[in-house]
Design an enzyme around this catalytic site. Structure first.
Site, PDB file in Angstrom:
ATOM      1  N   SER A  79       0.809  -1.225   0.000  1.00  0.00           N
ATOM      2  CA  SER A  79       0.000   0.000   0.000  1.00  0.00           C
ATOM      3  C   SER A  79       0.833   1.261   0.000  1.00  0.00           C
ATOM      4  O   SER A  79       0.283   2.366  -0.002  1.00  0.00           O
ATOM      5  CB  SER A  79      -0.898   0.032   1.241  1.00  0.00           C
ATOM      6  OG  SER A  79      -1.668  -1.121   1.322  1.00  0.00           O
ATOM      7  N   THR A 189      -1.801   2.175   4.145  1.00  0.00           N
ATOM      8  CA  THR A 189      -1.282   3.553   4.131  1.00  0.00           C
ATOM      9  C   THR A 189      -0.697   3.922   5.486  1.00  0.00           C
ATOM     10  O   THR A 189      -1.304   3.646   6.517  1.00  0.00           O
ATOM     11  CB  THR A 189      -2.451   4.516   3.827  1.00  0.00           C
ATOM     12  OG1 THR A 189      -2.852   4.300   2.487  1.00  0.00           O
ATOM     13  CG2 THR A 189      -2.061   5.965   4.025  1.00  0.00           C
ATOM     14  N   THR A 207       1.475   6.862   0.702  1.00  0.00           N
ATOM     15  CA  THR A 207       0.646   5.762   0.202  1.00  0.00           C
ATOM     16  C   THR A 207       0.820   5.563  -1.298  1.00  0.00           C
ATOM     17  O   THR A 207       1.252   6.493  -2.004  1.00  0.00           O
ATOM     18  CB  THR A 207      -0.851   6.063   0.488  1.00  0.00           C
ATOM     19  OG1 THR A 207      -1.639   4.912   0.189  1.00  0.00           O
ATOM     20  CG2 THR A 207      -1.364   7.228  -0.334  1.00  0.00           C
ATOM     21  N   ARG A 217      -5.608   9.466 -10.352  1.00  0.00           N
ATOM     22  CA  ARG A 217      -6.435   9.687  -9.152  1.00  0.00           C
ATOM     23  C   ARG A 217      -5.557  10.051  -7.959  1.00  0.00           C
ATOM     24  O   ARG A 217      -4.519   9.431  -7.717  1.00  0.00           O
ATOM     25  CB  ARG A 217      -7.236   8.413  -8.853  1.00  0.00           C
ATOM     26  CG  ARG A 217      -8.116   8.485  -7.594  1.00  0.00           C
ATOM     27  CD  ARG A 217      -7.393   7.919  -6.384  1.00  0.00           C
ATOM     28  NE  ARG A 217      -8.273   7.794  -5.222  1.00  0.00           N
ATOM     29  CZ  ARG A 217      -7.852   7.501  -3.996  1.00  0.00           C
ATOM     30  NH1 ARG A 217      -6.569   7.292  -3.773  1.00  0.00           N
ATOM     31  NH2 ARG A 217      -8.691   7.407  -3.000  1.00  0.00           N
ATOM     32  N   VAL A 218      -5.961  11.039  -7.220  1.00  0.00           N
ATOM     33  CA  VAL A 218      -5.251  11.418  -5.997  1.00  0.00           C
ATOM     34  C   VAL A 218      -6.225  11.278  -4.834  1.00  0.00           C
ATOM     35  O   VAL A 218      -7.375  11.711  -4.931  1.00  0.00           O
ATOM     36  CB  VAL A 218      -4.724  12.870  -6.096  1.00  0.00           C
ATOM     37  CG1 VAL A 218      -4.175  13.338  -4.763  1.00  0.00           C
ATOM     38  CG2 VAL A 218      -3.664  12.973  -7.185  1.00  0.00           C
ATOM     39  N   GLY A 219      -5.759  10.677  -3.754  1.00  0.00           N
ATOM     40  CA  GLY A 219      -6.619  10.502  -2.587  1.00  0.00           C
ATOM     41  C   GLY A 219      -6.413  11.604  -1.570  1.00  0.00           C
ATOM     42  O   GLY A 219      -5.995  12.718  -1.901  1.00  0.00           O
ATOM     43  N   ASP A 220      -6.701  11.283  -0.338  1.00  0.00           N
ATOM     44  CA  ASP A 220      -6.575  12.247   0.759  1.00  0.00           C
ATOM     45  C   ASP A 220      -5.140  12.381   1.272  1.00  0.00           C
ATOM     46  O   ASP A 220      -4.749  13.421   1.807  1.00  0.00           O
ATOM     47  CB  ASP A 220      -7.441  11.793   1.941  1.00  0.00           C
ATOM     48  CG  ASP A 220      -7.015  10.409   2.450  1.00  0.00           C
ATOM     49  OD1 ASP A 220      -6.785   9.508   1.601  1.00  0.00           O
ATOM     50  OD2 ASP A 220      -6.879  10.230   3.670  1.00  0.00           O
ATOM     51  N   THR A 240      -6.611   7.322   7.204  1.00  0.00           N
ATOM     52  CA  THR A 240      -6.484   6.209   6.270  1.00  0.00           C
ATOM     53  C   THR A 240      -7.891   5.813   5.846  1.00  0.00           C
ATOM     54  O   THR A 240      -8.871   6.260   6.419  1.00  0.00           O
ATOM     55  CB  THR A 240      -5.722   5.033   6.919  1.00  0.00           C
ATOM     56  OG1 THR A 240      -5.569   3.995   5.947  1.00  0.00           O
ATOM     57  CG2 THR A 240      -6.448   4.475   8.116  1.00  0.00           C
ATOM     58  N   GLY A 241      -7.965   4.969   4.819  1.00  0.00           N
ATOM     59  CA  GLY A 241      -9.276   4.547   4.331  1.00  0.00           C
ATOM     60  C   GLY A 241      -9.577   5.149   2.973  1.00  0.00           C
ATOM     61  O   GLY A 241      -8.658   5.531   2.244  1.00  0.00           O
ATOM     62  N   GLY A 243      -9.985   7.626   0.500  1.00  0.00           N
ATOM     63  CA  GLY A 243      -9.556   9.019   0.460  1.00  0.00           C
ATOM     64  C   GLY A 243     -10.658   9.978   0.058  1.00  0.00           C
ATOM     65  O   GLY A 243     -10.732  11.105   0.570  1.00  0.00           O
TER      66      GLY A 243
END
Ligand code: SD4
Length: 329
Positions: A79, A189, A207, A217-220, A240-241, A243
């Site tokens: 991850s 993460t 992460t 794609r970009v997460g949090d 985490t989780g 995003g």
């Protein structure tokens, strides 16, 4: 996984880490420093590295940076960094950010071919007038700074991607089953927070993002305020989780603000999770996982998640332990 197996897994990873349930609030608010906490039990090893820095009287910034570099370099951690699962096109893209006690911030998003995304994020913070670099620009900056281009795919991650290609089911939701699987792998993460001997806070988050995400794609995790936030007067939080859900509620900033207005770290994490439920409803929230950890200025810590099985790894003078977070569902 039943509880016995779960505890055994933790024991195997970190023989020195005890396993404890989280207690609500902080009835005995006291000064605990230094301290380092991170998301997920698999990051006990990362905590140890961070702890070493704190014990050498290095600042919290150095601790969190060195700490998150551990899973970034670990090919078995699928991850984060090297060995992280790729996007749907088979490309590993990394997200990371870092924040210190002075409000200095740096982030990279969708960075390819560099193992230590957190180091590049720190470079953005310390060597540029900017706070975020993405994609090709982030890579160009990294190369200019002397980072080496590497293939981040491993046999294991390619095999997993090829298996996924058979169905190519793109489901950005982190289901309970996926979470379960990642717990069995003991990795996810890393969001890490540290309070140093001087009483200063810093945080870092790193992460490879959601497996098989859309390219770009970009997460949090690299977004200051969502995946990480530090306010040296109050405390710090990281996430985490899924995003998308953490970004929706500016998770980490929301938690620091809740602590500012008097909530304990655990209560503050819970209030952020509840905010998502208020926004999106219970049915929606039962299908996604988000988990938060937080530390206040005195070193009190807390965690909370939407679904069960989220854990926080803690390292302080007492030793190393893993806290089973409470969850709403
Ligand atoms: C993301 N928050 O990219 C990350 C993924 C994660 O545990 O935390 N997985 O959305």
């Amino acid at each position: 996984m039943n509880r016995r197996k779960f505890v055994k897994t933790i024991g195997a990873l970190a023989p020195a880490a005890a396993f404890v349930n989280s207690t609500f609030g902080n009835p005995l608010s006291k000064q605990v420093k230094p301290i380092v906490i991170s998301t997920w039990q698999g990051n006990v090893k990362a905590n140890e590295k961070a702890w070493e820095q704190l014990m050498n009287n290095l600042p919290a910034l150095e601790a969190v940076h060195q700490g998150v570099m551990v899973p970034e370099a670990d090919p078995d951690d699928m991850s984060v960094g090297y060995g992280g699962l790729p996007d749907r096109d088979g490309v590993v893209t990394l997200d990371a950010c870092i924040m210190d006690h002075l409000g200095n911030i740096g982030a990279v998003m969708a960075l390819e071919n560099i193992i230590h995304a957190s180091s590049v994020a720190r470079g953005v913070m310390e060597k540029t007038p900017h706070v975020q670099l993405v994609g090709d620009g982030a890579l160009q900056f990294a190369l200019e700074q002397g980072f080496k281009k590497e293939n981040l795919l491993t046999e294991k991650s390619v095999a997993a991607w090829k298996e996924w290609l058979k169905t190519s089911l793109y489901n950005p939701m982190t289901t309970v089953e996926e979470i379960q699987k990642s717990i069995e792998n003991n990795h996810d993460t890393i969001g890490m927070l540290a309070l140093d001997h001087q009483g200063n806070l810093s945080g870092a988050c790193s992460t490879s993002g959601m497996a098989y995400k859309l390219h770009g794609r970009v997460g949090d995790s690299p977004i200051i305020g969502a995946g990480l936030y530090v306010d040296n007067e109050i405390g710090a939080a990281t996430a985490t989780g899924v995003g998308e859900e953490v970004v929706r509620i500016c998770g980490s900033h929301t938690i620091v603000e809740a602590m500012r207005y008097g909530k304990s770290p655990e209560e503050a994490c819970k209030s952020a999770v509840e905010r998502l439920i208020k926004m999106k409803g219970e049915t929606y929230c039962k299908k996604v996982q988000i988990g938060f950890i937080a530390v206040d200025k005195n070193g009190n810590t807390g965690c909370y998640s939407l679904l069960p099985k989220f854990t926080m790894a803690v390292r302080d003078q007492v030793g190393s332990r893993v806290i089973q977070a409470k969850s709403i569902f």
